[in-house]
Write a protein that holds these residues in place. Structure first.
Motif, PDB file in Angstrom:
ATOM      1  N   THR A  26      -8.273  11.029   8.889  1.00  0.00           N
ATOM      2  CA  THR A  26      -8.754  10.190   7.788  1.00  0.00           C
ATOM      3  C   THR A  26     -10.237   9.848   7.932  1.00  0.00           C
ATOM      4  OG1 THR A  26      -8.136   8.171   8.963  1.00  0.00           O
ATOM      5  CG2 THR A  26      -6.469   9.134   7.472  1.00  0.00           C
ATOM      6  N   VAL A  67      -9.347   4.275   7.740  1.00  0.00           N
ATOM      7  CA  VAL A  67      -8.157   3.482   7.432  1.00  0.00           C
ATOM      8  C   VAL A  67      -7.780   2.646   8.658  1.00  0.00           C
ATOM      9  CG1 VAL A  67      -7.250   5.190   5.787  1.00  0.00           C
ATOM     10  CG2 VAL A  67      -6.498   5.248   8.186  1.00  0.00           C
ATOM     11  N   SER A 116      -4.421   1.387  10.974  1.00  0.00           N
ATOM     12  CA  SER A 116      -3.009   1.714  11.238  1.00  0.00           C
ATOM     13  C   SER A 116      -2.141   0.468  11.095  1.00  0.00           C
ATOM     14  CB  SER A 116      -2.843   2.334  12.632  1.00  0.00           C
ATOM     15  OG  SER A 116      -3.341   1.478  13.630  1.00  0.00           O
ATOM     16  N   LYS A 119       1.972  -0.815  11.824  1.00  0.00           N
ATOM     17  CA  LYS A 119       2.936  -0.770  10.726  1.00  0.00           C
ATOM     18  C   LYS A 119       2.681   0.336   9.699  1.00  0.00           C
ATOM     19  CE  LYS A 119       0.620  -4.420   8.089  1.00  0.00           C
ATOM     20  NZ  LYS A 119       0.779  -5.784   7.571  1.00  0.00           N
ATOM     21  N   TYR A 120       1.474   0.916   9.687  1.00  0.00           N
ATOM     22  CA  TYR A 120       1.184   1.963   8.710  1.00  0.00           C
ATOM     23  C   TYR A 120       1.293   3.380   9.276  1.00  0.00           C
ATOM     24  CZ  TYR A 120      -0.764  -1.957   6.047  1.00  0.00           C
ATOM     25  OH  TYR A 120      -0.950  -3.142   5.398  1.00  0.00           O
ATOM     26  N   LYS A 137       3.775   5.329   9.471  1.00  0.00           N
ATOM     27  CA  LYS A 137       4.557   6.168   8.547  1.00  0.00           C
ATOM     28  C   LYS A 137       3.703   6.647   7.371  1.00  0.00           C
ATOM     29  CE  LYS A 137       8.879   6.375   6.029  1.00  0.00           C
ATOM     30  NZ  LYS A 137      10.141   5.687   5.721  1.00  0.00           N
ATOM     31  N   ARG A 138       2.786   5.819   6.939  1.00  0.00           N
ATOM     32  CA  ARG A 138       1.924   6.139   5.806  1.00  0.00           C
ATOM     33  C   ARG A 138       0.983   7.307   6.131  1.00  0.00           C
ATOM     34  NH1 ARG A 138      -1.369   1.148   3.432  1.00  0.00           N
ATOM     35  NH2 ARG A 138       0.778   0.539   3.021  1.00  0.00           N
ATOM     36  N   TYR A 139       0.512   7.396   7.381  1.00  0.00           N
ATOM     37  CA  TYR A 139      -0.550   8.337   7.707  1.00  0.00           C
ATOM     38  C   TYR A 139      -0.159   9.505   8.614  1.00  0.00           C
ATOM     39  CZ  TYR A 139      -3.510   4.756   5.668  1.00  0.00           C
ATOM     40  OH  TYR A 139      -4.077   3.846   4.814  1.00  0.00           O
ATOM     41  N   SER A 183       5.029  13.748   8.271  1.00  0.00           N
ATOM     42  CA  SER A 183       6.422  13.285   8.245  1.00  0.00           C
ATOM     43  C   SER A 183       7.228  13.781   9.446  1.00  0.00           C
ATOM     44  CB  SER A 183       7.101  13.667   6.934  1.00  0.00           C
ATOM     45  OG  SER A 183       7.078  15.066   6.769  1.00  0.00           O
ATOM     46  N   TYR A 228       6.240  11.587  12.375  1.00  0.00           N
ATOM     47  CA  TYR A 228       6.790  10.238  12.239  1.00  0.00           C
ATOM     48  C   TYR A 228       8.302  10.240  12.486  1.00  0.00           C
ATOM     49  CZ  TYR A 228       7.675   5.495  10.937  1.00  0.00           C
ATOM     50  OH  TYR A 228       8.075   4.182  10.986  1.00  0.00           O
TER      51      TYR A 228
END
Length: 154
Positions: free
Chosen positions: A65, A69, A71, A76-77, A79-81, A84, A87
Motif C-alpha cells: 500500500t 494505510v 493496520s 484489526k484491519y 483482513k482488509r489489506y 485472502s 488472512y
C-alpha cells in the motif's frame, strides 16, 4: 487525517529485532505445550509472538500500500489489506486450548511469519534470518514429536 497512524517503514534494526523476538519466543511455546502448561503456552503464542507476527504483517501490508494505510489498533484491519489466502492462514494462528491445535497454530504462525518476513527482507534489501528460522523450526518439530512419557526435551 489519520496519517500519524499509517504503517511506518521498518529500519533494518527493527526488522532484525522483530525476527529475533519471533523466533526466540517459539521455544517457550513448545516448552509450555510439552509441559502441559497451556496458559503459559497460549500467553506466549497469542500475546508476545503474535505481536511480532502482526508487526511483520503490517510491514507486508505497507509494501503493498506504499505505507499509506493503518493496520488498525490491535491489527484489526489485517483482513482488509492482506491477500485472502494469507488472512485465511492467519485466522488459523488462533487456537483453543487443545495441545494439538496449539501446535497447528504455532506452525501456521511460523509459516506466515516466514512468508511475510522474506517479502519484507527482499523489498528493503535486509537479510532474513534463515538459520534461526531453520533451527527453531527443527526444534519445534522435535518437541512436537516427543513421546508423552519423555523425561526431557533433548
Amino acid at each position: 487525517s489519520n496519517k500519524d497512524y499509517y504503517i511506518k517503514k521498518p529500519t533494518e534494526k527493527s526488522f532484525n529485532d522483530c525476527c529475533n523476538e519471533f523466533w526466540w519466543l517459539a521455544p517457550y511455546i513448545a516448552k509450555g505445550i510439552w509441559r502441559d502448561e497451556i496458559p503459559y503456552a497460549m500467553e506466549f503464542l497469542n500475546k508476545y509472538q503474535k505481536d511480532m507476527l502482526n508487526r511483520m504483517l503490517s510491514w507486508y501490508i505497507g509494501i503493498d500500500t506504499d505505507f499509506s494505510v493503518s493496520s488498525g489498533k490491535c491489527s484489526k484491519y489485517l483482513k482488509r489489506y492482506l491477500p485472502s489466502n494469507l488472512y485465511a492462514k492467519y485466522e488459523l494462528t488462533y487456537s483453543n486450548a487443545n495441545s494439538k491445535n496449539i501446535w497447528n497454530s504455532v506452525f501456521f504462525s511460523c509459516e506466515i511469519f516466514r512468508e511475510a518476513g522474506k517479502k519484507v527482507a527482499d523489498y528493503f534489501s535486509f537479510k532474513y534470518p534463515e538459520e534461526d528460522d531453520r533451527k527453531v523450526t527443527y526444534h519445534l518439530e522435535h518437541v512436537r514429536e516427543l513421546p508423552k512419557d519423555a523425561e526431557t526435551m533433548y
